[in-house]
Design a protein around this motif. Structure first.
Motif, PDB file in Angstrom:
ATOM      1  N   ALA A 118       0.868  -1.179   0.000  1.00  0.00           N
ATOM      2  CA  ALA A 118       0.000   0.000   0.000  1.00  0.00           C
ATOM      3  C   ALA A 118       0.897   1.218   0.000  1.00  0.00           C
ATOM      4  N   LYS A 119       0.490   2.210  -0.756  1.00  0.00           N
ATOM      5  CA  LYS A 119       1.319   3.402  -0.849  1.00  0.00           C
ATOM      6  C   LYS A 119       1.257   4.167   0.464  1.00  0.00           C
ATOM      7  N   SER A 120       2.419   4.561   0.945  1.00  0.00           N
ATOM      8  CA  SER A 120       2.462   5.210   2.248  1.00  0.00           C
ATOM      9  C   SER A 120       1.787   6.572   2.248  1.00  0.00           C
ATOM     10  N   ARG A 121       2.126   7.383   1.253  1.00  0.00           N
ATOM     11  CA  ARG A 121       1.613   8.756   1.287  1.00  0.00           C
ATOM     12  C   ARG A 121       0.241   8.873   0.615  1.00  0.00           C
ATOM     13  N   ALA A 122       0.211   8.584  -0.651  1.00  0.00           N
ATOM     14  CA  ALA A 122      -1.075   8.730  -1.351  1.00  0.00           C
ATOM     15  C   ALA A 122      -2.042   7.649  -0.889  1.00  0.00           C
ATOM     16  N   LYS A 123      -3.227   8.056  -0.626  1.00  0.00           N
ATOM     17  CA  LYS A 123      -4.216   7.079  -0.179  1.00  0.00           C
ATOM     18  C   LYS A 123      -4.767   6.319  -1.383  1.00  0.00           C
ATOM     19  N   GLY A 124      -5.034   5.107  -1.173  1.00  0.00           N
ATOM     20  CA  GLY A 124      -5.731   4.396  -2.236  1.00  0.00           C
ATOM     21  C   GLY A 124      -4.916   3.294  -2.873  1.00  0.00           C
ATOM     22  N   PHE A 125      -3.703   3.617  -3.341  1.00  0.00           N
ATOM     23  CA  PHE A 125      -2.964   2.606  -4.094  1.00  0.00           C
ATOM     24  C   PHE A 125      -2.658   1.396  -3.221  1.00  0.00           C
ATOM     25  N   ALA A 126      -3.000   0.261  -3.702  1.00  0.00           N
ATOM     26  CA  ALA A 126      -2.711  -0.966  -2.962  1.00  0.00           C
ATOM     27  C   ALA A 126      -2.644  -2.125  -3.938  1.00  0.00           C
ATOM     28  N   PHE A 127      -1.917  -3.125  -3.560  1.00  0.00           N
ATOM     29  CA  PHE A 127      -1.911  -4.332  -4.387  1.00  0.00           C
ATOM     30  C   PHE A 127      -1.818  -5.578  -3.511  1.00  0.00           C
ATOM     31  N   VAL A 128      -2.371  -6.619  -4.008  1.00  0.00           N
ATOM     32  CA  VAL A 128      -2.275  -7.913  -3.332  1.00  0.00           C
ATOM     33  C   VAL A 128      -1.832  -8.924  -4.382  1.00  0.00           C
ATOM     34  N   LEU A 129      -0.738  -9.572  -4.057  1.00  0.00           N
ATOM     35  CA  LEU A 129      -0.219 -10.588  -4.978  1.00  0.00           C
ATOM     36  C   LEU A 129      -0.181 -11.898  -4.213  1.00  0.00           C
ATOM     37  N   ASP A 130      -0.935 -12.835  -4.659  1.00  0.00           N
ATOM     38  CA  ASP A 130      -0.834 -14.127  -3.977  1.00  0.00           C
ATOM     39  C   ASP A 130      -0.833 -15.242  -5.003  1.00  0.00           C
ATOM     40  N   HIS A 152       5.154 -27.804  -7.529  1.00  0.00           N
ATOM     41  CA  HIS A 152       5.915 -28.692  -8.416  1.00  0.00           C
ATOM     42  C   HIS A 152       5.960 -30.107  -7.851  1.00  0.00           C
ATOM     43  N   ARG A 153       4.967 -30.420  -7.066  1.00  0.00           N
ATOM     44  CA  ARG A 153       4.905 -31.781  -6.522  1.00  0.00           C
ATOM     45  C   ARG A 153       4.276 -32.702  -7.562  1.00  0.00           C
ATOM     46  N   GLY A 154       4.614 -33.940  -7.445  1.00  0.00           N
ATOM     47  CA  GLY A 154       4.014 -34.906  -8.372  1.00  0.00           C
ATOM     48  C   GLY A 154       4.594 -34.752  -9.773  1.00  0.00           C
ATOM     49  N   LYS A 155       3.855 -35.265 -10.740  1.00  0.00           N
ATOM     50  CA  LYS A 155       4.387 -35.283 -12.101  1.00  0.00           C
ATOM     51  C   LYS A 155       4.209 -33.971 -12.826  1.00  0.00           C
ATOM     52  N   LYS A 156       3.163 -33.234 -12.427  1.00  0.00           N
ATOM     53  CA  LYS A 156       2.886 -31.982 -13.141  1.00  0.00           C
ATOM     54  C   LYS A 156       3.301 -30.782 -12.316  1.00  0.00           C
ATOM     55  N   SER A 157       3.683 -29.720 -13.026  1.00  0.00           N
ATOM     56  CA  SER A 157       3.998 -28.473 -12.342  1.00  0.00           C
ATOM     57  C   SER A 157       2.872 -27.491 -12.591  1.00  0.00           C
ATOM     58  N   THR A 158       2.387 -26.892 -11.527  1.00  0.00           N
ATOM     59  CA  THR A 158       1.356 -25.868 -11.703  1.00  0.00           C
ATOM     60  C   THR A 158       1.758 -24.620 -10.929  1.00  0.00           C
ATOM     61  N   GLU A 159       1.480 -23.501 -11.548  1.00  0.00           N
ATOM     62  CA  GLU A 159       1.735 -22.227 -10.880  1.00  0.00           C
ATOM     63  C   GLU A 159       0.480 -21.378 -11.016  1.00  0.00           C
ATOM     64  N   ALA A 160       0.115 -20.749  -9.941  1.00  0.00           N
ATOM     65  CA  ALA A 160      -1.070 -19.875  -9.990  1.00  0.00           C
ATOM     66  C   ALA A 160      -0.709 -18.557  -9.327  1.00  0.00           C
ATOM     67  N   VAL A 161      -1.035 -17.468 -10.015  1.00  0.00           N
ATOM     68  CA  VAL A 161      -0.718 -16.142  -9.484  1.00  0.00           C
ATOM     69  C   VAL A 161      -1.953 -15.257  -9.651  1.00  0.00           C
ATOM     70  N   GLN A 162      -2.327 -14.584  -8.577  1.00  0.00           N
ATOM     71  CA  GLN A 162      -3.417 -13.609  -8.668  1.00  0.00           C
ATOM     72  C   GLN A 162      -2.870 -12.253  -8.230  1.00  0.00           C
ATOM     73  N   LEU A 163      -3.217 -11.268  -8.994  1.00  0.00           N
ATOM     74  CA  LEU A 163      -2.763  -9.915  -8.663  1.00  0.00           C
ATOM     75  C   LEU A 163      -3.972  -8.975  -8.711  1.00  0.00           C
ATOM     76  N   GLU A 164      -4.139  -8.231  -7.633  1.00  0.00           N
ATOM     77  CA  GLU A 164      -5.201  -7.223  -7.593  1.00  0.00           C
ATOM     78  C   GLU A 164      -4.531  -5.888  -7.315  1.00  0.00           C
ATOM     79  N   VAL A 165      -4.720  -4.941  -8.189  1.00  0.00           N
ATOM     80  CA  VAL A 165      -4.131  -3.617  -7.990  1.00  0.00           C
ATOM     81  C   VAL A 165      -5.258  -2.597  -8.010  1.00  0.00           C
ATOM     82  N   SER A 166      -5.276  -1.711  -7.024  1.00  0.00           N
ATOM     83  CA  SER A 166      -6.300  -0.669  -7.044  1.00  0.00           C
ATOM     84  C   SER A 166      -5.634   0.696  -7.003  1.00  0.00           C
ATOM     85  N   LYS A 167      -6.305   1.642  -7.607  1.00  0.00           N
ATOM     86  CA  LYS A 167      -5.840   3.032  -7.686  1.00  0.00           C
ATOM     87  C   LYS A 167      -4.369   3.122  -8.099  1.00  0.00           C
ATOM     88  N   LEU A 168      -4.070   2.403  -9.104  1.00  0.00           N
ATOM     89  CA  LEU A 168      -2.704   2.443  -9.641  1.00  0.00           C
ATOM     90  C   LEU A 168      -2.534   3.731 -10.442  1.00  0.00           C
TER      91      LEU A 168
END
Lengths: 650, 176
Positions: free
Chosen positions: A398-410, A415-431
């Motif tokens: 979250a931006k320290s000075r300007a209110k509003g800007f924030a992001f969540v990256l999860d 890579h367990r098992g035979k297949k590799s899977t990657e999942a990424v979600q990104l939410e950005v507000s008031k960029l």
């Protein structure tokens, strides 16, 4: 047995252990740098690396990794990392950190020296791998190549090529007309020469002169002689008349002949139209006529999104490369000499494990944006199968000075098992969009000058398949305009001036076999209308240019030829007219003379006739009198005779 | 230079009254160290043994140098043996797993096919190397040493400070 040697051995062992511990810092530092460089493909540096065996702690300061694509800046820089090492795994040659605190992360900081790694020449295997990867890269192309219609210089060149005189039917026609004009002019020049009435005129002149010498006719004989001369004059007149008739006939023929040329402008126009149609076909202007902007968001954002997908995929490849290989090969690792075979037991620690990394502190993002960062990464390990859990992360900013800007990256890297899977979600507000790069599209402004955006991105990589969903809304936007190099740029600048909102929804799905990209944006309709207007105008301009070029090439020559033909026709007609006029005048003169002298002859004949009649009358009178006298005498004589007879009878 | 020093030292050892068995054992133990990774626990252990047990250190050092230099020649067979033991011998898997997860043992790098193969080769060859070395030393001293004494190089070697230092060390060690 050398008992005193135990002292030497003890010294040796102590020295070795001390040396090992002394070198442990640099060995681990080198291992960190080597693995970082392998993952990120650019130079990695560490300012300070310390492993304290007293409390089994590890501290790293100034850990920087350069950006492979921009070697003069760092991909990220970590101010400080510290954590605790576990002793038992360390004796098993394993690095296990329970909790690693990661503080003060900066992104995109500048570098003083290049962070590019020296590249070795690609082996055949690497080349094959790259080729396979290239084939995988999604290709997103414009449905319609706008540059074709907006490339004025290219279009101009093409039109110039297509209006080369030799390839134009109209130009060939004009050339034929010129040749025909020469032929016909020559023919008529000769013909008019042959119609020269000089001999007839000379003859007539001579006859006129002869007649004019007669001032009066005094006798019938003279009248007869004059009449003969008049007859000659008449003959001359007839000859003149015949010539005149010939000339009149020639004038008619000339008119008929020249009618061929009067049809030329019409024929040239038809040929030009045909040329024009052919040119339009050749430059394929029809496709511009029916221009459909198609999926403009795909055209505009496609290349940029493809690039981002490619970058994401490259990152996933790097992560996967760093992770151990699957199945039975997972337990084997080829070394310079021999093969290392791992014999892990269940629930044993993997070779490398950070159970949890806690991120905190003020983070410098790109373009000197500062934000408060918090979050964690769990299960950073060299063997997820052994650890039994995927690597997961949740990072919030979250931006320290300007209110509003924030992001969540999860997300999670599994890579367990035979297949590799990657999942990424990104939410950005008031960029804040200011300074955000738009990509290389010539149809987009280089960067945003202002505005703010909300972005939601969901990426999932499953073995070789991937799926990306994007939702973005950018509002109150302003753009840095590109320098108006040409009219197109002016138009685009105007379009972007009026644009306040961009919404973009995208779904990219792909695998080794192909890519399916679906993008939608409010720009679809907006641009379609705007571009259609531009295209219509450009098409009209292109047509006009083609017409202009054609007219310029053909008409100039045609006009010259027509002018020449007109001059020649007038000259020929003038010459015929002059001859005709001359003949007519001469005929008129001859006629006058003839009339005049005929009158004279007739007068003389009349006078002579009158005179003769008078003489005849006189003679008749005289004869009549003489006859009457004779009749009277005879009558008297008969009467006397009769009277005598009567007397006798009586 | 290192090689010359090492060689001269060994020649002097041969020309001394050192027990041939000590020389042979030193040479054989050096071979084991030479075929093991440097600074590995097993190398340190055997080198300590060389220092403690009454074997010839010069012969061991020469042997270590020789076998370290040519160890790569054995990489092929060593890898084959190591691969068999580590990958194919399923009966040993339990032992390897146990060793692999025992503290300090992984530092021996026994789980590397070439390292394990070389260790096995060195252990198999230990007795033959000892016997052959001993026979060689005896043969040399009986048949060749007299002739070698005539060579100028041997005289030069004997006259060096190093030789004198070595003689002193031998005398000192004899006192242990």
């Amino acid at each position: 047995m050398r008992w005193k040697a135990f002292i030497a051995v003890a010294i040796l062992l102590t020295g070795l252990i001390a040396g090992y511990l002394f070198l442990l810092d640099s060995l681990m530092e080198k291992a960190l740098i080597r693995s970082s460089e392998a993952i990120f493909g650019a130079k990695a540096e560490v300012d300070f690396f310390d492993v304290k065996l007293s409390d089994l702690s590890i501290e790293i300061r100034g850990y920087r990794v350069a950006d492979k694509d921009a070697p003069m800046q760092n991909l990220f820089e970590v101010g400080r990392m510290h954590g605790d090492l576990q002793i038992v795994p360390l004796l098993e040659k394993k690095i296990v950190i329970n909790e690693l605190a990661v503080e003060n992360i900066s992104i995109g900081t500048p570098r003083t020296i290049s962070g590019a790694l020296e590249r070795k020449a690609d082996s055949e295997k690497d080349k094959k791998k790259k080729k396979a990867k290239k084939a995988w890269i999604p290709k997103i192309e414009m449905d319609f190549d706008l540059s074709a219609v907006l490339d004025e210089s290219g279009l101009k060149r093409r039109i110039e090529e297509l209006t080369e005189p030799d390839s134009l039917k109209s130009f060939r026609l004009v050339r034929e007309v010129r040749a025909e004009s020469d032929v016909r002019y020559k023919k008529w020049d000769d013909k008019i020469e042959k119609l020269d009435p000089r001999d007839e005129l000379k003859e007539a002149e001579a006859a006129v002169r002869e007649v004019r010498r007669i001032k009066s006719i005094k006798s019938l004989d003279e009248a007869m002689a004059v009449r003969e001369k008049i007859d000659r004059l008449n003959e001359a007149r007839k000859a003149l008349q015949r010539k005149l008739d010939d000339i009149r006939e020639a004038r008619g023929e000339l008119k008929t002949d020249m009618a061929y040329f009067s049809a030329i402008p019409e024929r040239a126009r038809a040929a030009k139209d045909e040329d024009y149609r052919r040119i339009l076909e050749r430059i394929n202007i029809k496709q511009f006529d029916g221009f459909d902007a198609g999926n403009m968001s795909k055209a505009l954002f496609g290349p940029s999104i493809a690039q981002k997908v490619q970058t994401a995929r490259t990152w996933m490849d790097r992560i996967r490369r760093f992770m151990p290989e699957k199945e039975e090969k997972q337990q084997q690792k080829r070394k310079a000499r021999g093969v290392d075979v791992a014999f892990p037991k269940k629930k044993a620690y993997p070779g490398f494990l950070i159970k949890q990394a806690i991120l905190s502190g003020e983070t410098k993002l790109a373009r000197d944006r500062v934000c408060e960062l918090s979050g964690h990464i769990r299960g950073i390990t060299s063997n997820q199968d052994l650890y039994g859990a995927p690597t997961t992360f949740l990072i919030q900013g979250a931006k320290s000075r300007a209110k509003g800007f924030a992001f969540v990256l999860d997300g999670a890297v599994d890579h367990r098992g035979k297949k590799s899977t990657e999942a990424v979600q990104l939410e950005v507000s008031k960029l804040s969009l200011k300074g955000l790069n738009f990509g290389d599209s010539p149809y987009l402004p280089p960067t945003f000058d202002g505005g703010e955006g909300v972005i939601s991105l969901d990426m999932r990589f499953d073995a070789d398949a991937y799926s990306i969903n994007l939702d973005a809304r950018m509002q109150r936007i302003r753009f840095v305009k590109r320098a108006a190099r040409d009219e197109l740029q002016n138009i685009l600048n105007e379009i972007y001036d009026n644009l306040d909102l961009i919404t973009l929804g995208g779904h990219v799905k792909g695998s080794e076999t192909g890519t399916d990209t679906r993008l939608s944006s409010n720009l679809d309709r907006y641009f379609k209308e705007q571009i259609r207007t531009i295209v219509k105008r450009k098409v009209a301009e292109a047509k006009a240019r083609a017409r202009r070029e054609l007219d310029a090439r053909v008409d100039q020559v045609r006009w010259e030829i027509e002018k020449e033909i007109t001059i020649r026709r007038r000259e020929l007609e003038g010459r015929i007219e002059a001859k005709k006029r001359e003949l007519e005048q001469e005929i008129e003169k001859v006629r006058t003379e003839m009339k005049k002298h005929q009158q004279m002859v007739e007068d003389r004949i009349g006078a002579e006739k009158k005179k003769a009649e008078e003489a005849v009358q006189k003679e008749v009178e005289k004869a009549k009198k003489k006859g009457e006298d004779a009749v009277r005498q005879e009558t008297e004589k008969a009467k006397k005779k009769l009277e005598k007879k009567l007397k006798k009878l009586w | 230079m290192f090689w010359i020093k090492l060689l001269s030292k060994f020649i002097k050892t041969l020309h001394s009254e050192t027990n041939p068995t000590q020389i042979a054992l030193g040479f054989a133990l050096g071979a084991v160290v030479g075929l093991s990774p440097l600074f590995s626990p097993q190398s340190v252990l055997i080198f300590s043994l060389i220092l403690i047990v009454n074997v010839n250190i010069g012969a061991a050092l020469l042997s270590i140098t020789i076998f370290k230099s040519v160890a790569w020649l054995w990489d092929g067979p060593a890898h084959t043996i190591g691969s068999y033991l580590l990958l194919n011998a399923t009966s040993l898997r339990g032992m390897w797993t146990s060793l692999y997860n025992t503290p300090v043992v992984p530092f021996t790098r026994f789980y590397n096919t070439v390292v394990l193969g070389n260790l096995i080769l060195a252990l198999i060859a230990f007795i033959p190397i000892t016997l052959l070395s001993r026979m060689g030393v005896v043969y040399y001293r009986t048949h060749l040493m007299g002739k070698m004494e005539q060579y100028k190089i041997v005289k030069i070697v004997k006259g060096t400070k190093f030789y004198k230092w070595y003689q002193r060390l031998r005398h000192f060690r004899g006192a242990w």
